[in-house]
Design a protein around this motif. Sequence first.
Motif, PDB file in Angstrom:
ATOM      1  N   ASP A  39       0.705  -1.245   0.037  1.00 29.90           N
ATOM      2  CA  ASP A  39      -0.076  -0.149   0.044  1.00 29.90           C
ATOM      3  C   ASP A  39       0.895   1.383  -0.021  1.00 29.90           C
ATOM      4  O   ASP A  39       1.338   1.838   1.136  1.00 29.90           O
ATOM      5  CB  ASP A  39      -0.899   0.162   1.179  1.00 29.90           C
ATOM      6  CG  ASP A  39      -1.989   1.038   1.278  1.00 29.90           C
ATOM      7  OD1 ASP A  39      -2.024   1.743   0.042  1.00 29.90           O
ATOM      8  OD2 ASP A  39      -2.870   1.147   2.108  1.00 29.90           O
ATOM      9  N   ALA A  40       1.242   1.886  -1.342  1.00 24.38           N
ATOM     10  CA  ALA A  40       2.158   2.716  -1.401  1.00 24.38           C
ATOM     11  C   ALA A  40       1.511   4.351  -0.913  1.00 24.38           C
ATOM     12  O   ALA A  40       0.472   4.280  -0.743  1.00 24.38           O
ATOM     13  CB  ALA A  40       2.318   2.988  -2.764  1.00 24.38           C
ATOM     14  N   SER A  41       2.473   4.910  -0.221  1.00 24.73           N
ATOM     15  CA  SER A  41       2.054   6.344   0.203  1.00 24.73           C
ATOM     16  C   SER A  41       1.927   7.356  -0.957  1.00 24.73           C
ATOM     17  O   SER A  41       2.416   7.039  -2.160  1.00 24.73           O
ATOM     18  CB  SER A  41       3.270   6.790   0.985  1.00 24.73           C
ATOM     19  OG  SER A  41       4.490   7.197   0.402  1.00 24.73           O
ATOM     20  N   VAL A  42       0.942   8.012  -0.714  1.00 26.64           N
ATOM     21  CA  VAL A  42       0.805   9.260  -1.735  1.00 26.64           C
ATOM     22  C   VAL A  42       1.525  10.404  -1.116  1.00 26.64           C
ATOM     23  O   VAL A  42       1.136  10.977   0.047  1.00 26.64           O
ATOM     24  CB  VAL A  42      -0.733   9.620  -1.926  1.00 26.64           C
ATOM     25  CG1 VAL A  42      -0.966  10.967  -2.717  1.00 26.64           C
ATOM     26  CG2 VAL A  42      -1.395   8.311  -2.521  1.00 26.64           C
ATOM     27  N   ASP A  43       2.315  11.018  -1.971  1.00 19.94           N
ATOM     28  CA  ASP A  43       3.524  12.070  -1.356  1.00 19.94           C
ATOM     29  C   ASP A  43       2.961  13.385  -2.298  1.00 19.94           C
ATOM     30  O   ASP A  43       2.586  13.309  -3.499  1.00 19.94           O
ATOM     31  CB  ASP A  43       4.868  11.793  -1.532  1.00 19.94           C
ATOM     32  CG  ASP A  43       5.109  10.383  -0.745  1.00 19.94           C
ATOM     33  OD1 ASP A  43       4.721  10.118   0.327  1.00 19.94           O
ATOM     34  OD2 ASP A  43       5.678   9.445  -1.410  1.00 19.94           O
ATOM     35  N   MET A  44       3.320  14.466  -1.682  1.00 19.90           N
ATOM     36  CA  MET A  44       3.392  15.938  -2.420  1.00 19.90           C
ATOM     37  C   MET A  44       4.476  16.513  -2.197  1.00 19.90           C
ATOM     38  O   MET A  44       5.381  16.545  -0.876  1.00 19.90           O
ATOM     39  CB  MET A  44       2.059  16.604  -1.747  1.00 19.90           C
ATOM     40  CG  MET A  44       0.678  16.010  -2.134  1.00 19.90           C
ATOM     41  SD  MET A  44      -0.716  16.896  -2.153  1.00 19.90           S
ATOM     42  CE  MET A  44      -0.597  18.131  -3.565  1.00 19.90           C
ATOM     43  N   ALA A  45       4.965  17.215  -3.097  1.00 19.10           N
ATOM     44  CA  ALA A  45       6.200  18.085  -3.328  1.00 19.10           C
ATOM     45  C   ALA A  45       5.781  19.491  -3.530  1.00 19.10           C
ATOM     46  O   ALA A  45       5.205  19.745  -4.766  1.00 19.10           O
ATOM     47  CB  ALA A  45       7.312  17.311  -3.953  1.00 19.10           C
TER      48      ALA A  45
END
Length: 230
Positions: A39-45
């Motif tokens: 269950d991959a993380s959702v990331d923001m930059a």
Amino acid sequence: MATLTKNTKASVAKVDANKYYELAEASQLVKEITFTKFDASVDMAVRLGVDPRKADQMVRGSVKLPHGIGKSVRVLVLCTPDKVEEAKAAGADHVGLDDYIEKIKGGWTDIDVIITTPSVMGKVGALGRVLGPRGLMPNPKTGTVTMEVGKAVEETKAGKIDFKVDKFGIIHSTIGRVSFDAKKIEENAKEFLATIQKLKPSSSKGTYIKSINMSSTMSPGIKIETKSLV
């Protein structure tokens, strides 16, 4: 290895590198381009128009995401004996002071967040060399240096995250998991971005939010339209 290459190509093919996506569209797309078995993380930059070398342009804060980040957060409370029961009752994973300070000096950092009280910051400050590079140093601005340790533990466990701009002017943070439905990803992202917007330094001139990217573990980045969020 061939399967990974095939999946990576499929991910890249679904993302238009020249397009700026609306947040709702990106929140759905990030689910479709993730092929990890976990269950991959959702990331923001988020790239900001600030100079982090200047103290008055250092953007840092915390936000309680409406849906949490989808993982259990390990909390250490460093406090005096009078606060131990409050911290434990709130769900802290580790509570103590001198014994944990010695463990950290020895290299132990098997935690995600450290909460402490103002009275023991003198002792905690000595751990800066270990905690600083790992983003674990407590700070009053993020609510991790407080007399209300129980409340701080509860908020952290419920999905509160801390963030700060790095030396390149970018804020990186996990805002959920690909198992979340797209609406939850979108709502978490909106809350995260709204909080960053509120923290705009008065000394920051020109465009504040320069670019936003959303991605998951091992997926290509999705460029987000910034004008609709200002």
